[in-house]
Design an enzyme around this catalytic site. Structure first.
Site, PDB file in Angstrom:
ATOM      1  N   GLU A  85       0.828  -1.210   0.000  1.00 18.89           N
ATOM      2  CA  GLU A  85       0.000   0.000   0.000  1.00 18.89           C
ATOM      3  C   GLU A  85       0.858   1.253   0.000  1.00 18.89           C
ATOM      4  O   GLU A  85       1.869   1.307   0.693  1.00 18.89           O
ATOM      5  CB  GLU A  85      -0.821   0.086   1.288  1.00 18.89           C
ATOM      6  CG  GLU A  85      -1.931  -0.890   1.394  1.00 18.89           C
ATOM      7  CD  GLU A  85      -2.743  -0.618   2.676  1.00 18.89           C
ATOM      8  OE1 GLU A  85      -3.787  -1.231   2.812  1.00 18.89           O
ATOM      9  OE2 GLU A  85      -2.311   0.196   3.506  1.00 18.89           O
ATOM     10  N   CYS A  98       3.478   8.147   1.544  1.00 17.80           N
ATOM     11  CA  CYS A  98       3.601   7.196   2.649  1.00 17.80           C
ATOM     12  C   CYS A  98       3.766   5.814   2.033  1.00 17.80           C
ATOM     13  O   CYS A  98       2.908   5.366   1.271  1.00 17.80           O
ATOM     14  CB  CYS A  98       2.324   7.284   3.491  1.00 17.80           C
ATOM     15  SG  CYS A  98       2.239   6.072   4.808  1.00 17.80           S
ATOM     16  N   CYS A 105       3.002  -7.246   8.691  1.00 18.67           N
ATOM     17  CA  CYS A 105       3.925  -6.799   9.724  1.00 18.67           C
ATOM     18  C   CYS A 105       3.895  -7.810  10.856  1.00 18.67           C
ATOM     19  O   CYS A 105       2.855  -8.383  11.160  1.00 18.67           O
ATOM     20  CB  CYS A 105       3.513  -5.430  10.263  1.00 18.67           C
ATOM     21  SG  CYS A 105       4.700  -4.709  11.424  1.00 18.67           S
ATOM     22  N   CYS A 109       1.244  -4.723  16.928  1.00 18.89           N
ATOM     23  CA  CYS A 109       0.685  -3.645  17.756  1.00 18.89           C
ATOM     24  C   CYS A 109      -0.839  -3.819  17.750  1.00 18.89           C
ATOM     25  O   CYS A 109      -1.443  -4.036  16.707  1.00 18.89           O
ATOM     26  CB  CYS A 109       1.082  -2.277  17.206  1.00 18.89           C
ATOM     27  SG  CYS A 109       2.884  -2.051  17.151  1.00 18.89           S
ATOM     28  N   CYS A 112      -3.304  -1.761  15.340  1.00 19.05           N
ATOM     29  CA  CYS A 112      -2.912  -1.538  13.944  1.00 19.05           C
ATOM     30  C   CYS A 112      -3.472  -2.641  13.050  1.00 19.05           C
ATOM     31  O   CYS A 112      -3.305  -3.828  13.320  1.00 19.05           O
ATOM     32  CB  CYS A 112      -1.388  -1.510  13.844  1.00 19.05           C
ATOM     33  SG  CYS A 112      -0.772  -1.476  12.155  1.00 19.05           S
ATOM     34  N   LEU A 214       5.638   5.863  19.870  1.00 18.04           N
ATOM     35  CA  LEU A 214       5.705   5.657  21.320  1.00 18.04           C
ATOM     36  C   LEU A 214       4.377   5.106  21.864  1.00 18.04           C
ATOM     37  O   LEU A 214       4.334   4.060  22.463  1.00 18.04           O
ATOM     38  CB  LEU A 214       6.069   6.975  22.000  1.00 18.04           C
ATOM     39  CG  LEU A 214       6.955   6.881  23.226  1.00 18.04           C
ATOM     40  CD1 LEU A 214       8.304   6.288  22.869  1.00 18.04           C
ATOM     41  CD2 LEU A 214       7.129   8.248  23.870  1.00 18.04           C
ATOM     42  N   CYS A 332      -3.105   2.703   7.836  1.00 19.82           N
ATOM     43  CA  CYS A 332      -2.307   1.492   7.898  1.00 19.82           C
ATOM     44  C   CYS A 332      -3.041   0.161   7.658  1.00 19.82           C
ATOM     45  O   CYS A 332      -3.759  -0.324   8.530  1.00 19.82           O
ATOM     46  CB  CYS A 332      -1.674   1.480   9.295  1.00 19.82           C
ATOM     47  SG  CYS A 332      -0.203   0.513   9.416  1.00 19.82           S
TER      48      CYS A 332
HETATM   49  N1  SAH Z   1       6.034   0.136  11.839  1.00 19.51           N
HETATM   50  C1  SAH Z   1       6.296   1.540  11.795  1.00 19.51           C
HETATM   51  C2  SAH Z   1       5.648   2.270  10.638  1.00 19.51           C
HETATM   52  C3  SAH Z   1       4.246   1.895  10.203  1.00 19.51           C
HETATM   53  S1  SAH Z   1       2.853   2.496  11.077  1.00 19.51           S
HETATM   54  C4  SAH Z   1       5.904   2.194  13.090  1.00 19.51           C
HETATM   55  O1  SAH Z   1       5.362   1.511  13.953  1.00 19.51           O
HETATM   56  O2  SAH Z   1       6.180   3.361  13.276  1.00 19.51           O
HETATM   57  C5  SAH Z   1       2.876   4.252  10.996  1.00 19.51           C
HETATM   58  C6  SAH Z   1       2.183   4.894  12.189  1.00 19.51           C
HETATM   59  O3  SAH Z   1       0.762   4.660  12.157  1.00 19.51           O
HETATM   60  C7  SAH Z   1       2.687   4.319  13.502  1.00 19.51           C
HETATM   61  O4  SAH Z   1       2.896   5.353  14.427  1.00 19.51           O
HETATM   62  C8  SAH Z   1       1.523   3.448  13.922  1.00 19.51           C
HETATM   63  O5  SAH Z   1       1.515   3.205  15.288  1.00 19.51           O
HETATM   64  C9  SAH Z   1       0.330   4.243  13.431  1.00 19.51           C
HETATM   65  N2  SAH Z   1      -0.909   3.453  13.340  1.00 19.51           N
HETATM   66  C10 SAH Z   1      -1.024   2.131  13.087  1.00 19.51           C
HETATM   67  N3  SAH Z   1      -2.318   1.758  13.110  1.00 19.51           N
HETATM   68  C11 SAH Z   1      -3.037   2.847  13.392  1.00 19.51           C
HETATM   69  C12 SAH Z   1      -4.439   3.091  13.542  1.00 19.51           C
HETATM   70  N4  SAH Z   1      -5.333   2.110  13.424  1.00 19.51           N
HETATM   71  N5  SAH Z   1      -4.827   4.364  13.811  1.00 19.51           N
HETATM   72  C13 SAH Z   1      -3.908   5.348  13.919  1.00 19.51           C
HETATM   73  N6  SAH Z   1      -2.590   5.190  13.790  1.00 19.51           N
HETATM   74  C14 SAH Z   1      -2.142   3.941  13.531  1.00 19.51           C
END
Ligand code: SAH
Length: 347
Positions: A85, A98, A105, A109, A112, A214, A332
């Site tokens: 994507e 982006c 992944c 998390c 996500c 964070l 994401c």
């Molecule tokens: N793996 C990397 C980059 C990809 S995610 C990272 O963790 O930074 C990019 C950003 O989007 C990260 O800060 C992630 O925590 C955030 N993100 C992921 N899912 C999300 C969601 N459902 N709503 C808002 N932000 C989200």
């Protein structure tokens, strides 16, 4: 596949052609990308025909646009089925892309969409760079009104954890900076906090930016949201980010996805501000985009305001990320989920 070959090795694909053809082709692929080889006007017609099926390492499964044309999103599909994507966002004075570094992944998390879906595979350097080239070719074909007609900024905030695919991400960045001529300062690597990766990146020659996801400012809460925190706890991530800042002379940013009742209280705001002050970091608050496999909800607008105000009161530099592309699942992993047959209407 043209982008799966190193830019310096393109001549190997052009047996029987004069040597300057490789330079011409490299120019098209890296400096002036076009959607079809038919537009590579200084190459002979027969060569354009031969190269046509090898141009993009993926097909375009979905292309959508939103926000009155200032957001464009692609779901690409590699021949082996891996999904990739990318989201393009036009602003006044910059055009930000982006990009994804992995299909899926492994970081898991909780909030996500990509993490909920699991890991497919690493993307090749060429698959990562080709997202940039495709966006530039698309812009050349149809520019966004009021924004630069080229990708000026790149953020590794699509699918995947870039520092878990270090070697290929590094090669993609090398191509962006040394072959395509982009400014390293306009490239931001976003990481969940892979400490050795942050340190390796700090030692690279390019002054790229670093964003650290964070989401929580103590280990108890962070380990619940970001499983990797058990391996690289907060103090280690903060120390690595501080060293990155010192090595590169570049401000680090902190990402904080705000989740209703989870990390939007005054206690977290205060602890976040302490980290932000220590790192002299800019905080990007991202309102949660709800995902199908989690019951997490975004904080209400008033709660977002309270959180931001509390963190600012404690001396943090905070902005709230705009929510581009909501109506096209531009968060994401969400477009891929939709394609995989998840229920509609979750964004
Ligand atoms: N793996 C990397 C980059 C990809 S995610 C990272 O963790 O930074 C990019 C950003 O989007 C990260 O800060 C992630 O925590 C955030 N993100 C992921 N899912 C999300 C969601 N459902 N709503 C808002 N932000 C989200």
């Amino acid at each position: 596949m043209l982008y799966l070959t190193a830019p310096e090795a393109l001549g190997d694909l052009l047996a029987g052609e004069p040597r300057y053809r490789a330079d011409q082709l490299r120019e098209w692929l890296y400096r002036r990308p076009v959607l079809a080889t038919a537009d590579m006007t200084n190459l002979p017609g027969r060569l354009r025909d031969v190269l046509a099926p090898a141009l993009w390492p993926f097909g375009v499964e979905v292309e959508q646009s939103a926000d009155r044309g200032s957001t464009r999103k692609w779901l690409f599909r590699a021949p082996d089925g891996a999904s990739i994507e990318a989201v393009l966002m036009g602003y006044r004075g910059r055009t930000t892309l982006c990009i994804s570094s992995q299909a899926g992944c492994a970081m898991a998390c909780t909030f996500c969409a990509t993490g909920q879906f699991g890991f497919e595979r690493h993307l090749e350097a060429g698959e990562i760079f080709a997202q940039v080239a495709y966006a530039n070719a698309s812009l050349r074909d149809s520019p966004m009104a009021g924004s630069p007609e080229r990708v000026t900024n790149i953020v590794f905030m699509g699918m995947g954890e870039p520092l878990a695919n270090y070697r290929r991400v590094r090669e993609a960045i090398r191509r962006m900076v040394e072959v395509a001529g982009m400014s390293a300062r306009a490239v931001t690597v976003s990481t969940v906090g892979i400490v050795p990766g942050i340190r390796r990146l700090a030692a690279e020659p390019w002054p790229v930016g670093l964003a650290v996801s964070l989401h929580a400012a103590d280990d108890d809460l962070r380990s619940r949201l970001v499983p990797l925190n058990d391996r690289y706890p907060l103090a280690d991530v903060i120390a690595a980010a501080a060293d990155f800042r010192a090595a590169k002379g570049r401000r680090v940013s902190i990402e904080w996805t705000l989740i209703d009742g989870v990390n939007d209280g005054p206690d977290q705001a205060r602890k976040l501000a302490a980290v932000a002050r220590e790192l002299r970091a800019h905080v990007n608050v991202i309102p949660l985009n709800p995902t199908p496999l989690s019951s997490d909800r975004p904080s209400a607008e008033a709660a977002v305001r309270r959180f931001v105000a509390a963190a600012r009161l404690e001396g943090a530099n905070v902005t709230v990320r705009d929510t581009r592309g909501r109506e096209i699942d531009a968060a994401c992993g969400q477009l891929r989920l939709r394609q995989a047959g998840e229920p509609a209407g979750v964004a």
